[in-house]
Design an enzyme around this catalytic site. Structure first.
Site, PDB file in Angstrom:
ATOM      1  N   LYS A   1      -7.412   4.248   2.441  1.00 13.06           N
ATOM      2  CA  LYS A   1      -7.845   3.345   3.518  1.00 13.06           C
ATOM      3  C   LYS A   1      -8.144   4.160   4.780  1.00 13.06           C
ATOM      4  CE  LYS A   1      -5.172   0.504   5.951  1.00 13.06           C
ATOM      5  NZ  LYS A   1      -5.500   0.640   7.393  1.00 13.06           N
TER       6      LYS A   1
ATOM      7  N   ARG B   1      -0.899  -3.155  10.672  1.00 10.24           N
ATOM      8  CA  ARG B   1      -1.478  -3.835  11.840  1.00 10.24           C
ATOM      9  C   ARG B   1      -1.959  -5.258  11.512  1.00 10.24           C
ATOM     10  NH1 ARG B   1      -3.173   1.708  13.395  1.00 10.24           N
ATOM     11  NH2 ARG B   1      -2.129   2.130  15.368  1.00 10.24           N
TER      12      ARG B   1
ATOM     13  N   GLY C   1       0.840  -1.201   0.000  1.00 10.61           N
ATOM     14  CA  GLY C   1       0.000   0.000   0.000  1.00 10.61           C
ATOM     15  C   GLY C   1       0.876   1.253   0.000  1.00 10.61           C
ATOM     16  N   HIS C   2       1.867   1.280   0.915  1.00  8.36           N
ATOM     17  CA  HIS C   2       2.794   2.425   0.945  1.00  8.36           C
ATOM     18  C   HIS C   2       3.562   2.517  -0.374  1.00  8.36           C
ATOM     19  CE1 HIS C   2       2.620   1.316   5.360  1.00  8.36           C
ATOM     20  NE2 HIS C   2       2.269   2.589   5.388  1.00  8.36           N
TER      21      HIS C   2
ATOM     22  N   LYS D   1      -4.520  -3.863   2.894  1.00 13.97           N
ATOM     23  CA  LYS D   1      -3.157  -3.947   3.446  1.00 13.97           C
ATOM     24  C   LYS D   1      -3.017  -2.958   4.593  1.00 13.97           C
ATOM     25  CE  LYS D   1      -0.917  -6.124  -0.227  1.00 13.97           C
ATOM     26  NZ  LYS D   1       0.091  -7.161  -0.251  1.00 13.97           N
TER      27      LYS D   1
END
Ligand code: PAF
Length: 281
Positions: free
Chosen positions: A149, A187, A36-37, A184
């Protein structure tokens, strides 16, 4: 790619880039980077001459009983991911580089921050707005990239930028999901095998809500009760909230007339996960 920890080093590097007439993108993160990042960094690299990734677990956005101490960290893996995504500078400050012992200035917002995640995390957005403002002042980017998100965070940052006249374009990027649909998140690593399977209930609820709305349903209570009903069938899941709000003001709606955000926070075991979709109407 350079990795630096002091504000002065970031400023010197950005000053040099500016002297050369280069544009600068910023991807603020708390590290433990995943796909995601990476999608944010890749987009930033495509749209800017130089990209800074900040990697900082911001203590002031965690409540007293939250997971600051156990929040996952892996600085070496983060640097590798940033390099492979094409970033130019990683800013890895220590908490004392960001917060002097007598630090006492915060950026606080009312309204947008009070519902959804703000209900169970009352000081969270004050911490986010404060650290993001600091990063904006340190890096002075042309554009900054945030994931959809954290939809409420994105709306809050857009409003902060407007209200405080930051000359920065905020770019919201789509949610990146695992193969089975789970969004994603750093955590996700807290989940054991059984919880990991159960966690797919969040994205199933998103799919259900979205498909109801695509088929024409506009009543918040009808959509939300179907989504809640689905989540409640999963024994390991406990709902924090499932709500429909106006996509800009974050205020609850009863009927989806304009663009709305359907957002949820659900505990799976002890791990609190979030997911959402936007319906443009
Ligand atoms: O979304 C995050 O990872 C954090 O809230 C952010 C924006 C990097 C601020 O610490």
């Amino acid at each position: 790619m350079n990795v630096v920890s002091s504000v002065a080093e970031v400023r010197a590097q950005v000053k040099e880039w500016r002297r050369l007439g280069l544009s600068v993108g910023l991807v603020p993160t708390m590290g433990y980077l995943h796909e995601g990042h990476k999608s944010l960094i890749v987009r930033a690299v495509a749209e800017n001459d130089r990209v800074v990734v900040s990697d900082f677990v911001n203590p002031i956005q965690f409540g007293p009983s939250e997971d600051l101490e156990s929040y996952p960290r892996d600085i070496e893996a983060d640097a590798r991911l940033c390099e492979s995504a094409g970033a130019h500078l990683v800013f890895l400050p220590r908490p004392e580089d960001m917060y002097a012992p007598d630090f006492c200035t915060y950026v606080d917002m009312r309204g947008l921050t009070e519902g959804l995640c703000g209900k169970t995390r009352p000081t969270h957005f004050r911490g986010v707005c404060t650290v993001v403002s600091k990063l904006f002042h340190i890096v002075t980017p042309d554009r900054a990239y945030f994931g959809q998100k954290d939809a409420q965070q994105l709306a809050v940052i857009r409003r902060m930028v407007r209200d405080l006249n930051f000359d920065i374009t905020i770019v919201g990027c789509p949610i990146v999901r695992e193969k089975d649909g789970l969004a994603k998140s750093s955590r996700n690593t807290y989940l054991n095998a059984e919880e990991r399977k159960a966690a797919v209930v969040l994205s199933r609820a998103v799919e259900l809500g979205r498909s109801m709305m695509e088929k024409g349903e506009r009543s918040a209570s009808v959509v939300l009760s179907a989504m809640k009903g689905l989540i409640e069938k999963e024994p390991l899941a406990r709902i924090d909230y499932v709500e429909m709000v106006d996509a800009v003001s974050m205020q609850p709606v009863t009927q989806a007339d304009g663009a709305v955000l359907c957002a949820m926070a659900v505990y799976v075991g002890k791990t609190r996960l979030i997911d959402n979709f936007i319906f443009e109407g």
